[in-house]
Write a protein that holds these residues in place. Structure first.
Motif, PDB file in Angstrom:
ATOM      1  N   UNK A   3       0.957  -1.261   0.180  1.00 57.49           N
ATOM      2  CA  UNK A   3      -0.031  -0.025   0.004  1.00 57.49           C
ATOM      3  C   UNK A   3       0.866   1.352  -0.011  1.00 57.49           C
ATOM      4  N   UNK A   4       1.940   1.223   0.642  1.00 59.08           N
ATOM      5  CA  UNK A   4       2.844   2.352   0.985  1.00 59.08           C
ATOM      6  C   UNK A   4       3.355   2.732  -0.416  1.00 59.08           C
ATOM      7  N   UNK A   5       3.846   1.386  -1.059  1.00 61.07           N
ATOM      8  CA  UNK A   5       4.625   1.612  -2.326  1.00 61.07           C
ATOM      9  C   UNK A   5       3.723   2.184  -3.414  1.00 61.07           C
ATOM     10  N   UNK A   6       2.223   2.059  -3.340  1.00 56.57           N
ATOM     11  CA  UNK A   6       1.514   2.486  -4.282  1.00 56.57           C
ATOM     12  C   UNK A   6       1.186   4.001  -4.287  1.00 56.57           C
ATOM     13  N   UNK A   7       1.265   4.198  -2.744  1.00 49.86           N
ATOM     14  CA  UNK A   7       1.382   5.628  -2.503  1.00 49.86           C
ATOM     15  C   UNK A   7       2.273   6.633  -3.147  1.00 49.86           C
ATOM     16  N   UNK A   8       3.751   6.023  -2.593  1.00 53.59           N
ATOM     17  CA  UNK A   8       4.494   6.695  -3.363  1.00 53.59           C
ATOM     18  C   UNK A   8       4.662   6.835  -4.933  1.00 53.59           C
ATOM     19  N   UNK A   9       4.228   5.697  -5.499  1.00 45.49           N
ATOM     20  CA  UNK A   9       4.148   5.497  -6.765  1.00 45.49           C
ATOM     21  C   UNK A   9       3.239   6.718  -7.367  1.00 45.49           C
ATOM     22  N   UNK A  10       2.323   6.974  -6.814  1.00 47.82           N
ATOM     23  CA  UNK A  10       1.297   7.975  -7.302  1.00 47.82           C
ATOM     24  C   UNK A  10       1.948   9.287  -7.205  1.00 47.82           C
ATOM     25  N   UNK A  11       2.974   9.548  -6.569  1.00 50.28           N
ATOM     26  CA  UNK A  11       3.788  10.921  -6.540  1.00 50.28           C
ATOM     27  C   UNK A  11       5.030  10.816  -7.224  1.00 50.28           C
TER      28      UNK A  11
END
Length: 117
Positions: free
Chosen positions: A66-74
């Motif tokens: 989930x955190x990787x997904x959040x970082x990938x959005x930015x």
């Protein structure tokens, strides 16, 4: 007095060096460092045949994904090399998780089939 000035000079240099090194780490690099430590712990669990840890490792993995997904959005925080490193680490985790799952199945099979002899 000389020793005091040397001590203060050393302290200042040490603090400046520390701040320069800590500022150089991006949020993605920090995440990848933490994720790698987690993957290593999963690999060690697989080597120790700690099948009881599968559920907790899977839950923690979900948080990392989930955190990787959040970082990938930015996009300014997540580069292509960060994504490649995450994919490598993810593959290592999946291998460790698979090894643990196979060990768990073997353990359960031994209980079921081993008791009939």
């Amino acid at each position: 007095m000389k020793h005091f000035i040397r001590f203060i000079s050393f302290l200042c240099i040490a603090l400046v060096s520390l701040s320069l090194f800590s500022c150089g780490e991006t949020p993605a690099q920090k995440f990848l460092r933490e994720y790698e430590a987690f993957v290593v712990s999963a690999e060690k669990s697989a080597e120790k045949k700690a099948v009881g840890k599968i559920e907790s490792l899977s839950k923690k993995e979900e948080v990392f994904v989930k955190k990787a997904g959040e970082l990938a959005k930015k996009t300014e925080l997540w580069t292509a090399s960060d994504a490649a490193e995450f994919a490598k680490l993810k593959a290592r985790f999946v291998a460790a998780e698979s090894k643990l799952a196979a060990q768990k199945v073997a353990k359960e099979a031994k209980k079921v089939f081993g008791s009939k002899k």
